[in-house]
Design a protein around this motif. Sequence first.
Motif, PDB file in Angstrom:
ATOM      1  N   GLU A  39      23.536  24.861 108.379  1.00  0.00           N
ATOM      2  CA  GLU A  39      22.203  24.419 106.918  1.00  0.00           C
ATOM      3  C   GLU A  39      22.730  23.541 106.464  1.00  0.00           C
ATOM      4  OE1 GLU A  39      19.410  25.977 107.333  1.00  0.00           O
ATOM      5  OE2 GLU A  39      20.536  26.565 109.701  1.00  0.00           O
ATOM      6  N   CYS A  40      24.323  23.055 106.305  1.00  0.00           N
ATOM      7  CA  CYS A  40      24.654  22.201 105.059  1.00  0.00           C
ATOM      8  C   CYS A  40      23.118  20.812 105.074  1.00  0.00           C
ATOM      9  CB  CYS A  40      26.047  21.800 105.120  1.00  0.00           C
ATOM     10  SG  CYS A  40      27.119  23.404 104.698  1.00  0.00           S
ATOM     11  N   GLN A  41      23.018  20.456 104.042  1.00  0.00           N
ATOM     12  CA  GLN A  41      22.287  19.200 104.192  1.00  0.00           C
ATOM     13  C   GLN A  41      23.255  17.625 103.558  1.00  0.00           C
ATOM     14  OE1 GLN A  41      18.461  20.103 102.801  1.00  0.00           O
ATOM     15  NE2 GLN A  41      17.582  22.064 104.292  1.00  0.00           N
ATOM     16  N   GLY A  42      23.736  18.027 103.131  1.00  0.00           N
ATOM     17  CA  GLY A  42      23.624  16.994 102.306  1.00  0.00           C
ATOM     18  C   GLY A  42      25.535  17.286 101.663  1.00  0.00           C
ATOM     19  N   ARG A  43      26.106  16.601 100.763  1.00  0.00           N
ATOM     20  CA  ARG A  43      27.721  17.035 100.501  1.00  0.00           C
ATOM     21  C   ARG A  43      26.714  18.227  98.577  1.00  0.00           C
ATOM     22  NH1 ARG A  43      30.868  11.885  97.908  1.00  0.00           N
ATOM     23  NH2 ARG A  43      31.926  13.878  97.102  1.00  0.00           N
ATOM     24  N   ASN A  44      26.210  18.654  98.725  1.00  0.00           N
ATOM     25  CA  ASN A  44      26.151  19.719  97.074  1.00  0.00           C
ATOM     26  C   ASN A  44      25.086  20.450  97.551  1.00  0.00           C
ATOM     27  OD1 ASN A  44      28.088  18.704  96.175  1.00  0.00           O
ATOM     28  ND2 ASN A  44      27.100  16.942  94.756  1.00  0.00           N
ATOM     29  N   ASP A  45      24.081  20.693  99.229  1.00  0.00           N
ATOM     30  CA  ASP A  45      23.126  21.122  99.621  1.00  0.00           C
ATOM     31  C   ASP A  45      22.825  22.183 100.617  1.00  0.00           C
ATOM     32  OD1 ASP A  45      19.811  21.350  99.438  1.00  0.00           O
ATOM     33  OD2 ASP A  45      19.185  20.537  99.802  1.00  0.00           O
ATOM     34  N   CYS A  46      22.869  23.638 100.144  1.00  0.00           N
ATOM     35  CA  CYS A  46      22.875  23.283 101.598  1.00  0.00           C
ATOM     36  C   CYS A  46      21.909  25.634 101.414  1.00  0.00           C
ATOM     37  CB  CYS A  46      24.715  24.278 102.201  1.00  0.00           C
ATOM     38  SG  CYS A  46      24.213  25.818 103.378  1.00  0.00           S
ATOM     39  N   PRO A  47      21.190  25.124 101.603  1.00  0.00           N
ATOM     40  CA  PRO A  47      20.272  27.020 101.493  1.00  0.00           C
ATOM     41  C   PRO A  47      20.388  27.743 101.929  1.00  0.00           C
ATOM     42  CG  PRO A  47      19.106  25.995 103.213  1.00  0.00           C
ATOM     43  CD  PRO A  47      20.013  24.656 102.473  1.00  0.00           C
ATOM     44  N   GLN A  48      21.131  27.784 102.623  1.00  0.00           N
ATOM     45  CA  GLN A  48      22.422  29.379 102.937  1.00  0.00           C
ATOM     46  C   GLN A  48      23.491  29.547 102.278  1.00  0.00           C
ATOM     47  OE1 GLN A  48      24.458  29.275 107.242  1.00  0.00           O
ATOM     48  NE2 GLN A  48      23.475  31.306 108.048  1.00  0.00           N
ATOM     49  N   LEU A  49      23.996  29.116 101.762  1.00  0.00           N
ATOM     50  CA  LEU A  49      25.452  28.916 100.998  1.00  0.00           C
ATOM     51  C   LEU A  49      24.227  29.591  98.682  1.00  0.00           C
ATOM     52  CD1 LEU A  49      27.783  29.157  99.818  1.00  0.00           C
ATOM     53  CD2 LEU A  49      27.690  26.995  99.126  1.00  0.00           C
ATOM     54  N   ASP A  50      23.094  29.007  98.469  1.00  0.00           N
ATOM     55  CA  ASP A  50      22.219  29.424  97.949  1.00  0.00           C
ATOM     56  C   ASP A  50      21.735  30.284  98.012  1.00  0.00           C
ATOM     57  OD1 ASP A  50      23.008  26.758  96.905  1.00  0.00           O
ATOM     58  OD2 ASP A  50      20.532  25.975  97.848  1.00  0.00           O
ATOM     59  N   TRP A  51      21.565  30.865  98.938  1.00  0.00           N
ATOM     60  CA  TRP A  51      20.643  32.429  99.510  1.00  0.00           C
ATOM     61  C   TRP A  51      21.978  33.052  99.023  1.00  0.00           C
ATOM     62  CZ3 TRP A  51      22.221  35.856 103.078  1.00  0.00           C
ATOM     63  CH2 TRP A  51      21.531  36.965 103.091  1.00  0.00           C
ATOM     64  N   ALA A  52      23.391  33.112 100.023  1.00  0.00           N
ATOM     65  CA  ALA A  52      23.714  34.421  99.876  1.00  0.00           C
ATOM     66  C   ALA A  52      24.897  33.908  98.403  1.00  0.00           C
ATOM     67  CB  ALA A  52      25.082  33.510 100.560  1.00  0.00           C
ATOM     68  N   ILE A  53      24.587  33.417  98.085  1.00  0.00           N
ATOM     69  CA  ILE A  53      25.303  33.579  96.434  1.00  0.00           C
ATOM     70  C   ILE A  53      24.171  34.251  95.187  1.00  0.00           C
ATOM     71  CG2 ILE A  53      25.525  31.873  94.068  1.00  0.00           C
ATOM     72  CD1 ILE A  53      26.872  29.780  95.601  1.00  0.00           C
ATOM     73  N   GLU A  54      22.874  34.124  95.583  1.00  0.00           N
ATOM     74  CA  GLU A  54      21.998  34.403  94.753  1.00  0.00           C
ATOM     75  C   GLU A  54      22.081  36.516  95.258  1.00  0.00           C
ATOM     76  OE1 GLU A  54      16.772  34.694  94.811  1.00  0.00           O
ATOM     77  OE2 GLU A  54      17.962  33.452  95.345  1.00  0.00           O
ATOM     78  N   ILE A  55      22.144  36.077  96.520  1.00  0.00           N
ATOM     79  CA  ILE A  55      22.157  38.087  97.118  1.00  0.00           C
ATOM     80  C   ILE A  55      23.646  38.638  96.524  1.00  0.00           C
ATOM     81  CG2 ILE A  55      22.881  39.416  99.308  1.00  0.00           C
ATOM     82  CD1 ILE A  55      19.709  38.809  98.905  1.00  0.00           C
ATOM     83  N   THR A  56      24.521  38.399  96.344  1.00  0.00           N
ATOM     84  CA  THR A  56      25.888  38.854  95.580  1.00  0.00           C
ATOM     85  C   THR A  56      25.692  38.710  94.248  1.00  0.00           C
ATOM     86  OG1 THR A  56      27.050  37.431  97.649  1.00  0.00           O
ATOM     87  CG2 THR A  56      28.262  37.802  95.391  1.00  0.00           C
ATOM     88  N   ALA A  57      25.109  37.591  93.756  1.00  0.00           N
ATOM     89  CA  ALA A  57      24.793  38.067  92.415  1.00  0.00           C
ATOM     90  C   ALA A  57      23.788  38.649  92.265  1.00  0.00           C
ATOM     91  CB  ALA A  57      24.286  36.562  91.361  1.00  0.00           C
ATOM     92  N   GLU A  58      22.833  39.272  92.522  1.00  0.00           N
ATOM     93  CA  GLU A  58      21.794  40.439  92.031  1.00  0.00           C
ATOM     94  C   GLU A  58      22.590  41.674  92.918  1.00  0.00           C
ATOM     95  OE1 GLU A  58      18.833  40.021  95.009  1.00  0.00           O
ATOM     96  OE2 GLU A  58      18.097  37.727  94.006  1.00  0.00           O
ATOM     97  N   ALA A  59      23.493  41.372  93.226  1.00  0.00           N
ATOM     98  CA  ALA A  59      24.336  43.657  93.927  1.00  0.00           C
ATOM     99  C   ALA A  59      25.098  43.394  92.527  1.00  0.00           C
ATOM    100  CB  ALA A  59      24.712  43.236  95.050  1.00  0.00           C
ATOM    101  N   ALA A  60      25.430  42.355  92.068  1.00  0.00           N
ATOM    102  CA  ALA A  60      27.210  42.147  91.180  1.00  0.00           C
ATOM    103  C   ALA A  60      26.438  42.567  89.596  1.00  0.00           C
ATOM    104  CB  ALA A  60      27.930  41.054  90.671  1.00  0.00           C
ATOM    105  N   ALA A  61      24.689  41.958  89.679  1.00  0.00           N
ATOM    106  CA  ALA A  61      24.187  42.467  88.171  1.00  0.00           C
ATOM    107  C   ALA A  61      24.188  43.880  88.561  1.00  0.00           C
ATOM    108  CB  ALA A  61      23.087  41.696  88.307  1.00  0.00           C
ATOM    109  N   LEU A  62      23.330  44.347  89.260  1.00  0.00           N
ATOM    110  CA  LEU A  62      22.915  46.212  89.727  1.00  0.00           C
ATOM    111  C   LEU A  62      24.093  46.882  89.465  1.00  0.00           C
ATOM    112  CD1 LEU A  62      20.666  47.747  89.933  1.00  0.00           C
ATOM    113  CD2 LEU A  62      21.358  47.638  93.106  1.00  0.00           C
ATOM    114  N   MET A  63      25.660  46.648  90.173  1.00  0.00           N
ATOM    115  CA  MET A  63      26.262  47.521  89.906  1.00  0.00           C
ATOM    116  C   MET A  63      26.871  47.389  88.626  1.00  0.00           C
ATOM    117  SD  MET A  63      28.258  46.522  93.563  1.00  0.00           S
ATOM    118  CE  MET A  63      29.789  45.265  92.531  1.00  0.00           C
ATOM    119  N   PHE A  64      26.666  46.255  87.626  1.00  0.00           N
ATOM    120  CA  PHE A  64      27.035  45.906  86.541  1.00  0.00           C
ATOM    121  C   PHE A  64      26.537  46.777  85.485  1.00  0.00           C
ATOM    122  CE2 PHE A  64      30.672  43.836  88.864  1.00  0.00           C
ATOM    123  CZ  PHE A  64      31.526  44.924  88.624  1.00  0.00           C
TER     124      PHE A  64
END
Length: 67
Positions: A39-64
């Motif tokens: 899914e990587c589209q360029g040097r700094n653009d990957c919607p799949q990586l962005d999604w994964a980071i967002e999901i992980t951040a939401e879970a961490a925010a909920l846990m803490f």
Amino acid sequence: MPIDEPASRATELFTAKRVLDAHWTRALDRPWRVGGCLECQGRNDCPQLDWAIEITAEAAALMFQKR
């Protein structure tokens, strides 16, 4: 699980971890950067990586959350 049903939060987190692992192990010269999946589209653009980071951040925010 039938395809019509939404994914559970646990399934999303498991999938997000796999995405993060793919970017970590396949982009060895620049870990956690674009270059680890199809899914990587360029040097700094990957919607799949962005999604994964967002999901992980939401879970961490909920846990803490403070009560």
